[in-house]
Write a protein that holds these residues in place. Structure first.
Motif, PDB file in Angstrom:
ATOM      1  N   HIS A 144       0.903  -1.116   0.068  1.00 18.18           N
ATOM      2  CA  HIS A 144      -0.201  -0.262  -0.001  1.00 18.18           C
ATOM      3  C   HIS A 144       1.150   1.253   0.166  1.00 18.18           C
ATOM      4  CE1 HIS A 144      -4.127  -1.479   0.338  1.00 18.18           C
ATOM      5  NE2 HIS A 144      -3.905  -2.954   1.029  1.00 18.18           N
ATOM      6  N   TYR A 145       2.270   1.271   0.793  1.00 13.81           N
ATOM      7  CA  TYR A 145       3.288   2.161   0.467  1.00 13.81           C
ATOM      8  C   TYR A 145       3.341   2.455  -0.085  1.00 13.81           C
ATOM      9  CZ  TYR A 145       6.452   5.737   2.141  1.00 13.81           C
ATOM     10  OH  TYR A 145       7.286   6.867   2.130  1.00 13.81           O
ATOM     11  N   LEU A 146       3.504   2.191  -1.414  1.00 10.65           N
ATOM     12  CA  LEU A 146       4.420   1.907  -2.532  1.00 10.65           C
ATOM     13  C   LEU A 146       2.973   2.394  -3.121  1.00 10.65           C
ATOM     14  CD1 LEU A 146       6.663  -1.172  -2.926  1.00 10.65           C
ATOM     15  CD2 LEU A 146       7.672   1.038  -2.771  1.00 10.65           C
ATOM     16  N   ILE A 147       2.036   1.919  -3.704  1.00 14.34           N
ATOM     17  CA  ILE A 147       0.535   2.378  -4.648  1.00 14.34           C
ATOM     18  C   ILE A 147       0.321   3.516  -4.170  1.00 14.34           C
ATOM     19  CG2 ILE A 147       1.416   0.555  -5.643  1.00 14.34           C
ATOM     20  CD1 ILE A 147      -1.817  -0.236  -4.289  1.00 14.34           C
ATOM     21  N   ASP A 148       0.320   3.406  -2.306  1.00 16.96           N
ATOM     22  CA  ASP A 148      -0.898   5.003  -2.667  1.00 16.96           C
ATOM     23  C   ASP A 148      -0.330   6.193  -2.344  1.00 16.96           C
ATOM     24  OD1 ASP A 148      -2.405   2.715  -2.259  1.00 16.96           O
ATOM     25  OD2 ASP A 148      -2.889   2.836  -0.217  1.00 16.96           O
ATOM     26  N   ALA A 149       0.952   6.603  -3.103  1.00 18.29           N
ATOM     27  CA  ALA A 149       1.626   8.271  -2.689  1.00 18.29           C
ATOM     28  C   ALA A 149       0.847   9.264  -2.858  1.00 18.29           C
ATOM     29  CB  ALA A 149       2.827   8.452  -3.459  1.00 18.29           C
ATOM     30  N   ASP A 150      -0.288   9.224  -3.996  1.00 19.00           N
ATOM     31  CA  ASP A 150      -1.511   9.893  -4.487  1.00 19.00           C
ATOM     32  C   ASP A 150      -2.324  10.168  -3.313  1.00 19.00           C
ATOM     33  OD1 ASP A 150      -1.973   7.022  -4.646  1.00 19.00           O
ATOM     34  OD2 ASP A 150      -3.480   7.952  -6.650  1.00 19.00           O
ATOM     35  N   THR A 151      -3.012   8.564  -2.878  1.00 24.01           N
ATOM     36  CA  THR A 151      -4.275   9.222  -2.122  1.00 24.01           C
ATOM     37  C   THR A 151      -3.507  10.169  -0.476  1.00 24.01           C
ATOM     38  OG1 THR A 151      -5.002   7.290  -2.922  1.00 24.01           O
ATOM     39  CG2 THR A 151      -5.538   7.656  -0.468  1.00 24.01           C
ATOM     40  N   ARG A 152      -1.924   9.904  -0.150  1.00 24.65           N
ATOM     41  CA  ARG A 152      -0.993  10.459   1.441  1.00 24.65           C
ATOM     42  C   ARG A 152      -1.129  11.853   0.662  1.00 24.65           C
ATOM     43  NH1 ARG A 152       2.294   5.523   0.208  1.00 24.65           N
ATOM     44  NH2 ARG A 152       3.593   7.056  -0.145  1.00 24.65           N
ATOM     45  N   LEU A 153      -0.844  12.251  -0.603  1.00 27.76           N
ATOM     46  CA  LEU A 153      -0.772  13.629  -1.277  1.00 27.76           C
ATOM     47  C   LEU A 153      -2.543  14.247  -0.776  1.00 27.76           C
ATOM     48  CD1 LEU A 153       0.908  16.029  -2.197  1.00 27.76           C
ATOM     49  CD2 LEU A 153       0.230  14.817  -4.790  1.00 27.76           C
ATOM     50  N   LYS A 154      -3.431  13.850  -0.815  1.00 29.40           N
ATOM     51  CA  LYS A 154      -4.616  14.160  -0.807  1.00 29.40           C
ATOM     52  C   LYS A 154      -5.332  13.730   0.338  1.00 29.40           C
ATOM     53  CE  LYS A 154      -5.652  11.898  -5.596  1.00 29.40           C
ATOM     54  NZ  LYS A 154      -6.489  11.792  -6.253  1.00 29.40           N
ATOM     55  N   ASP A 155      -4.524  13.321   1.266  1.00 25.40           N
ATOM     56  CA  ASP A 155      -5.454  12.703   2.561  1.00 25.40           C
ATOM     57  C   ASP A 155      -4.517  12.225   3.393  1.00 25.40           C
ATOM     58  OD1 ASP A 155      -6.156  11.703   4.589  1.00 25.40           O
ATOM     59  OD2 ASP A 155      -7.805  10.009   3.306  1.00 25.40           O
ATOM     60  N   LEU A 156      -4.409  14.285   4.537  1.00 25.51           N
ATOM     61  CA  LEU A 156      -3.202  14.364   5.645  1.00 25.51           C
ATOM     62  C   LEU A 156      -3.591  13.474   6.417  1.00 25.51           C
ATOM     63  CD1 LEU A 156      -0.733  15.318   6.647  1.00 25.51           C
ATOM     64  CD2 LEU A 156      -2.305  17.210   8.228  1.00 25.51           C
ATOM     65  N   GLN A 157      -3.918  13.084   7.213  1.00 22.95           N
ATOM     66  CA  GLN A 157      -4.993  12.085   8.130  1.00 22.95           C
ATOM     67  C   GLN A 157      -4.721  10.802   7.424  1.00 22.95           C
ATOM     68  OE1 GLN A 157      -9.484  10.836   9.187  1.00 22.95           O
ATOM     69  NE2 GLN A 157      -8.618  10.333  10.532  1.00 22.95           N
ATOM     70  N   TYR A 158      -4.848   9.653   6.352  1.00 23.71           N
ATOM     71  CA  TYR A 158      -4.292   8.838   5.612  1.00 23.71           C
ATOM     72  C   TYR A 158      -2.170   8.632   5.988  1.00 23.71           C
ATOM     73  CZ  TYR A 158      -3.962   4.441   2.618  1.00 23.71           C
ATOM     74  OH  TYR A 158      -3.182   3.068   1.968  1.00 23.71           O
ATOM     75  N   ALA A 159      -2.378  10.126   4.894  1.00 19.81           N
ATOM     76  CA  ALA A 159      -0.624  10.196   4.653  1.00 19.81           C
ATOM     77  C   ALA A 159       0.101   9.752   6.454  1.00 19.81           C
ATOM     78  CB  ALA A 159      -0.759  11.359   4.647  1.00 19.81           C
ATOM     79  N   THR A 160      -0.769  10.253   7.306  1.00 23.41           N
ATOM     80  CA  THR A 160      -0.105  10.111   8.772  1.00 23.41           C
ATOM     81  C   THR A 160      -0.268   8.905   9.042  1.00 23.41           C
ATOM     82  OG1 THR A 160      -0.786  12.474   9.055  1.00 23.41           O
ATOM     83  CG2 THR A 160      -0.384  10.861  11.463  1.00 23.41           C
ATOM     84  N   MET A 161      -1.202   7.740   9.064  1.00 22.96           N
ATOM     85  CA  MET A 161      -1.391   6.527   9.228  1.00 22.96           C
ATOM     86  C   MET A 161      -0.582   5.871   8.715  1.00 22.96           C
ATOM     87  SD  MET A 161      -3.373   3.630   8.169  1.00 22.96           S
ATOM     88  CE  MET A 161      -4.327   4.480   7.122  1.00 22.96           C
ATOM     89  N   GLN A 162      -0.557   6.294   7.340  1.00 22.01           N
ATOM     90  CA  GLN A 162       0.355   5.143   7.082  1.00 22.01           C
ATOM     91  C   GLN A 162       1.927   5.389   6.834  1.00 22.01           C
ATOM     92  OE1 GLN A 162       0.014   5.109   2.324  1.00 22.01           O
ATOM     93  NE2 GLN A 162      -0.621   3.045   2.468  1.00 22.01           N
ATOM     94  N   THR A 163       2.498   6.929   7.237  1.00 23.24           N
ATOM     95  CA  THR A 163       3.991   6.780   7.693  1.00 23.24           C
ATOM     96  C   THR A 163       4.248   6.331   8.727  1.00 23.24           C
ATOM     97  OG1 THR A 163       3.329   8.741   6.426  1.00 23.24           O
ATOM     98  CG2 THR A 163       5.436   8.485   8.291  1.00 23.24           C
ATOM     99  N   GLU A 164       3.131   6.061   9.885  1.00 26.55           N
ATOM    100  CA  GLU A 164       2.681   6.166  11.342  1.00 26.55           C
ATOM    101  C   GLU A 164       3.314   4.599  11.298  1.00 26.55           C
ATOM    102  OE1 GLU A 164       4.217   5.609  14.716  1.00 26.55           O
ATOM    103  OE2 GLU A 164       4.380   8.247  13.749  1.00 26.55           O
ATOM    104  N   ARG A 165       2.763   3.313  10.103  1.00 29.96           N
ATOM    105  CA  ARG A 165       2.842   2.141   9.757  1.00 29.96           C
ATOM    106  C   ARG A 165       4.226   1.652   9.143  1.00 29.96           C
ATOM    107  NH1 ARG A 165      -3.355   0.042   7.370  1.00 29.96           N
ATOM    108  NH2 ARG A 165      -4.218   0.387   9.639  1.00 29.96           N
ATOM    109  N   MET A 166       4.649   2.310   8.483  1.00 27.33           N
ATOM    110  CA  MET A 166       5.781   2.109   7.914  1.00 27.33           C
ATOM    111  C   MET A 166       7.006   2.223   9.296  1.00 27.33           C
ATOM    112  SD  MET A 166       5.398   0.907   5.041  1.00 27.33           S
ATOM    113  CE  MET A 166       7.432   0.917   4.606  1.00 27.33           C
ATOM    114  N   ARG A 167       6.527   2.825  10.028  1.00 28.46           N
ATOM    115  CA  ARG A 167       7.539   3.351  10.665  1.00 28.46           C
ATOM    116  C   ARG A 167       7.805   1.938  11.509  1.00 28.46           C
ATOM    117  NH1 ARG A 167       6.381   9.558  11.687  1.00 28.46           N
ATOM    118  NH2 ARG A 167       7.968  10.402  10.254  1.00 28.46           N
ATOM    119  N   LEU A 168       6.693   1.819  12.016  1.00 30.95           N
ATOM    120  CA  LEU A 168       6.708   0.287  12.844  1.00 30.95           C
ATOM    121  C   LEU A 168       6.713  -0.279  12.201  1.00 30.95           C
ATOM    122  CD1 LEU A 168       5.787  -1.260  15.382  1.00 30.95           C
ATOM    123  CD2 LEU A 168       3.363  -1.177  14.452  1.00 30.95           C
TER     124      LEU A 168
END
Length: 122
Positions: A83-107
């Protein structure tokens, strides 16, 4: 073959995609350590507009190619990585999703640093 610098090489240039180095030698196994390094580089890339997004997607495709070439070198990966590799466009549009996905990647990266590569969604 496409070549990349900055994201996946030790360049003095700022992080970003530039054409100069081969994606991956067929003799170099794609290890958990290399995947973690590539994911960290992607996480450091700034994506603030469509130009940045295109560069990020190009760099993410390099990681996807490396994963495809790895064959059995790596076990099954967590959905979080894909999801991280394909969802960059969604992260650009949705800060809440970006924050959640970044936290998951850090974990995920913390687990990878301990030698654990989860195969389920975090």
């Amino acid at each position: 073959m496409s070549k990349v610098e900055g994201v996946f090489s030790s360049s003095s240039r700022p992080i970003g995609v530039r054409v100069v180095e081969p994606i991956m030698s067929t003799l170099t196994p794609y290890t958990v350590e290399l995947l973690a390094q590539d994911l960290r580089c992607l996480m450091q890339m700034r994506v603030a507009d469509l130009h940045d997004l295109n560069e990020w997607n190009q760099a993410a495709r390099v990681v996807q190619d490396r994963l495809a070439l790895s064959g059995t070198t790596l076990p099954h990966l967590s959905e979080t990585v894909w999801h991280y590799l394909i969802d960059a466009d969604t992260r650009l549009k949705d800060l809440q999703y970006a924050t959640m996905q970044t936290e998951r990647m850090r974990l995920l990266l913390e687990l990878m640093d301990r030698g654990v590569l989860p195969d389920e969604k975090l």
